[in-house]
Design a protein around this motif. Structure first.
Motif, mmCIF file in Angstrom:
data_model
loop_
_atom_site.group_PDB
_atom_site.id
_atom_site.type_symbol
_atom_site.label_atom_id
_atom_site.label_comp_id
_atom_site.label_asym_id
_atom_site.label_seq_id
_atom_site.Cartn_x
_atom_site.Cartn_y
_atom_site.Cartn_z
ATOM 1 N N VAL A 269 37.178 59.880 41.287
ATOM 2 C CA VAL A 269 38.558 60.095 41.726
ATOM 3 C C VAL A 269 39.030 61.506 41.410
ATOM 4 N N ARG A 270 38.468 62.123 40.352
ATOM 5 C CA ARG A 270 38.845 63.500 40.009
ATOM 6 C C ARG A 270 38.210 64.516 40.957
ATOM 7 N N THR A 271 37.285 64.067 41.804
ATOM 8 C CA THR A 271 36.641 64.956 42.775
ATOM 9 C C THR A 271 37.476 64.984 44.048
ATOM 10 N N GLN A 272 37.864 66.178 44.471
ATOM 11 C CA GLN A 272 38.783 66.335 45.598
ATOM 12 C C GLN A 272 38.253 65.689 46.865
ATOM 13 N N GLU A 273 36.959 65.877 47.160
ATOM 14 C CA GLU A 273 36.374 65.329 48.392
ATOM 15 C C GLU A 273 36.438 63.811 48.415
ATOM 16 N N ILE A 274 36.234 63.187 47.261
ATOM 17 C CA ILE A 274 36.279 61.722 47.203
ATOM 18 C C ILE A 274 37.715 61.230 47.341
ATOM 19 N N LYS A 275 38.652 61.928 46.721
ATOM 20 C CA LYS A 275 40.065 61.549 46.871
ATOM 21 C C LYS A 275 40.489 61.616 48.334
ATOM 22 N N GLN A 276 40.059 62.654 49.020
ATOM 23 C CA GLN A 276 40.387 62.778 50.442
ATOM 24 C C GLN A 276 39.722 61.679 51.256
ATOM 25 N N GLY A 277 38.503 61.320 50.890
ATOM 26 C CA GLY A 277 37.801 60.247 51.580
ATOM 27 C C GLY A 277 38.506 58.911 51.410
ATOM 28 N N ILE A 278 38.984 58.629 50.193
ATOM 29 C CA ILE A 278 39.718 57.390 49.930
ATOM 30 C C ILE A 278 41.017 57.367 50.739
ATOM 31 N N LEU B 226 32.002 45.916 24.615
ATOM 32 C CA LEU B 226 32.817 46.981 25.197
ATOM 33 C C LEU B 226 31.960 48.071 25.827
ATOM 34 N N HIS B 227 30.777 48.290 25.264
ATOM 35 C CA HIS B 227 29.902 49.325 25.807
ATOM 36 C C HIS B 227 29.415 48.999 27.217
ATOM 37 N N HIS B 228 29.485 47.725 27.598
ATOM 38 C CA HIS B 228 29.049 47.323 28.940
ATOM 39 C C HIS B 228 30.186 47.357 29.960
ATOM 40 N N VAL B 229 31.417 47.644 29.521
ATOM 41 C CA VAL B 229 32.526 47.616 30.481
ATOM 42 C C VAL B 229 33.374 48.896 30.467
ATOM 43 N N ILE B 230 33.593 49.498 29.302
ATOM 44 C CA ILE B 230 34.459 50.684 29.256
ATOM 45 C C ILE B 230 33.855 51.865 30.020
ATOM 46 N N PRO B 231 32.578 52.238 29.779
ATOM 47 C CA PRO B 231 32.009 53.324 30.595
ATOM 48 C C PRO B 231 32.008 53.001 32.086
ATOM 49 N N ALA B 232 31.766 51.722 32.425
ATOM 50 C CA ALA B 232 31.769 51.317 33.838
ATOM 51 C C ALA B 232 33.143 51.474 34.470
ATOM 52 N N ALA B 233 34.204 51.289 33.677
ATOM 53 C CA ALA B 233 35.566 51.454 34.191
ATOM 54 C C ALA B 233 35.954 52.933 34.288
ATOM 55 N N LEU B 234 35.433 53.752 33.376
ATOM 56 C CA LEU B 234 35.810 55.167 33.340
ATOM 57 C C LEU B 234 34.971 56.034 34.277
ATOM 58 N N ASN B 235 33.700 55.686 34.466
ATOM 59 C CA ASN B 235 32.797 56.523 35.266
ATOM 60 C C ASN B 235 33.336 56.853 36.652
ATOM 61 N N PRO B 236 33.759 55.853 37.454
ATOM 62 C CA PRO B 236 34.230 56.191 38.812
ATOM 63 C C PRO B 236 35.514 57.009 38.814
ATOM 64 N N LYS C 90 38.543 75.789 36.191
ATOM 65 C CA LYS C 90 38.100 74.733 37.103
ATOM 66 C C LYS C 90 36.752 74.162 36.677
ATOM 67 N N ALA C 91 35.816 75.055 36.337
ATOM 68 C CA ALA C 91 34.484 74.603 35.922
ATOM 69 C C ALA C 91 34.544 73.827 34.617
ATOM 70 N N LEU C 92 35.340 74.337 33.668
ATOM 71 C CA LEU C 92 35.475 73.642 32.383
ATOM 72 C C LEU C 92 36.144 72.290 32.551
ATOM 73 N N SER C 93 37.127 72.202 33.444
ATOM 74 C CA SER C 93 37.824 70.939 33.684
ATOM 75 C C SER C 93 36.867 69.882 34.229
ATOM 76 N N THR C 94 36.062 70.294 35.212
ATOM 77 C CA THR C 94 35.124 69.350 35.835
ATOM 78 C C THR C 94 34.024 68.936 34.871
ATOM 79 N N CYS C 95 33.319 69.926 34.330
ATOM 80 C CA CYS C 95 32.184 69.631 33.462
ATOM 81 C C CYS C 95 32.637 69.064 32.118
ATOM 82 N N GLY C 96 33.816 69.500 31.664
ATOM 83 C CA GLY C 96 34.326 68.987 30.392
ATOM 84 C C GLY C 96 34.573 67.494 30.431
#
Length: 315
Positions: A298-307, A283-293, A240-246
């Motif tokens: 979305v991979r964070t359980q609490e945020i998925k539940q909030g959505i 691309l550096h101004h848009v790809i990280p911005a699309a991937l960050n959230p 779990k820790a490796l998945s999140t931090c990785g």
């Protein structure tokens, strides 16, 4: 009419023309659609993340405040760069005002540096959460987030101010065609008839000092996290820790790698098309911005539940 430091008479430049992909004009058509989709994804995903954190009381915690800050930075960077690039691609609107160009230059440099600094603070947050879990509530507090935000703002706002000032004070001798899609510092300053050595040195030294120090601290944090994770004996805790931090580390590595590739293509520019670093810069101004959230949110359980709760209330 003005006279530059070399005694030559020059014509004042009132605006610039952004000449995207001068040697590969066909790229504009092929890139415009994926770039538009990435822009919409970045704006939509970051907007949803901000609304979710804002409206869900359970997410009013330091970690999610840092995610909100990252989303705000991504939105500003996207809005500063991508709409203008798409206007060039679709409507051939290449002109940009003299001062608007330097404003764009400042926002890009400042907010990219702030994003790097935010990654560093988030890496520290994860380090405390995993390596010192019992002390986490007393270390990562709302006051910590406020102080971190002030530090991020002050360090990068002040340190990047000289970049557009140095460039705007140069004399531009009639040439106003920027071989780029955006007002990058060196793309603009090379149009000047003055010596731009100071500009180059400050851009290089400032960039590597700010981003380099952030990257070193990020690597240090995740190295300590990895050591702590490998000592965990609870079943499933390591995975779990490796998945999140990785996933976080991979995203930060991507953010840094695309910058490194951009620098390397400038160094070996005789061996690659000059349009390649231009494309990477966009691309550096848009790809990280699309991937960050997606990766952070979305991979964070609490945020998925909030959505899900927001969507249920909406229906």
């Amino acid at each position: 009419m003005t006279t530059n430091q070399n005694g030559n008479v020059s014509t004042e430049v009132s605006d610039f023309l952004l000449n995207c992909f001068a040697r590969s004009p066909s790229w504009q058509l092929s890139i415009s659609l994926p770039l538009s989709l990435l822009f919409l994804l970045a704006m939509g995903a970051n907007g949803i993340l901000l609304i979710t954190i804002w409206t869900e009381a359970s997410l009013h915690e330091p970690m999610y405040y840092l995610l909100s800050l990252l989303s705000l930075l991504d939105i500003v960077l996207c809005l500063t760069v991508i709409p203008k690039v798409l206007a060039i691609f679709w409507f051939d609107l290449k002109s940009i005002g003299f001062y608007a160009c330097f404003l764009q230059m400042y926002i890009m440099n400042c907010f990219l540096a702030m994003e790097s600094c935010t990654f560093m603070v988030m890496a520290y947050d994860r380090y405390v959460a995993i390596c010192h879990p019992l002390r986490y509530p007393s270390i990562i507090t709302d006051q910590f987030v406020v102080k971190a935000a002030i530090f991020i703002l002050a360090r990068n706002v002040i340190s990047t101010v000289p970049i557009p000032i140095l460039s705007s004070r140069l004399h531009y001798c009639g040439r106003n065609v920027i071989e780029n899609c955006i007002c990058a510092n060196m793309s603009v300053s090379r149009l000047s008839c003055d010596d731009v050595t100071i500009n180059r040195l400050y851009q290089f030294a400032g960039g590597w000092t700010l981003l380099g120090s952030d990257l070193i601290l990020i690597f240090l944090s995740y190295s300590l996290i990895l050591q702590a994770v490998l000592r965990l004996k609870a079943e499933g805790a390591v995975a779990k820790a490796l998945s999140t931090c990785g996933s976080h580390f991979i995203l930060i590595l991507f953010f840094s790698t695309i910058l490194l590739v951009f620098v390397l293509t400038h160094v070996v520019k005789k061996k690659v098309s000059p349009d390649v670093p231009v494309l990477l810069n966009v691309l550096h101004h848009v790809i990280p911005a699309a991937l960050n959230p997606i990766v952070y949110g979305v991979r964070t359980q609490e945020i998925k539940q909030g959505i899900q709760r927001i969507l249920n209330r909406g229906w």
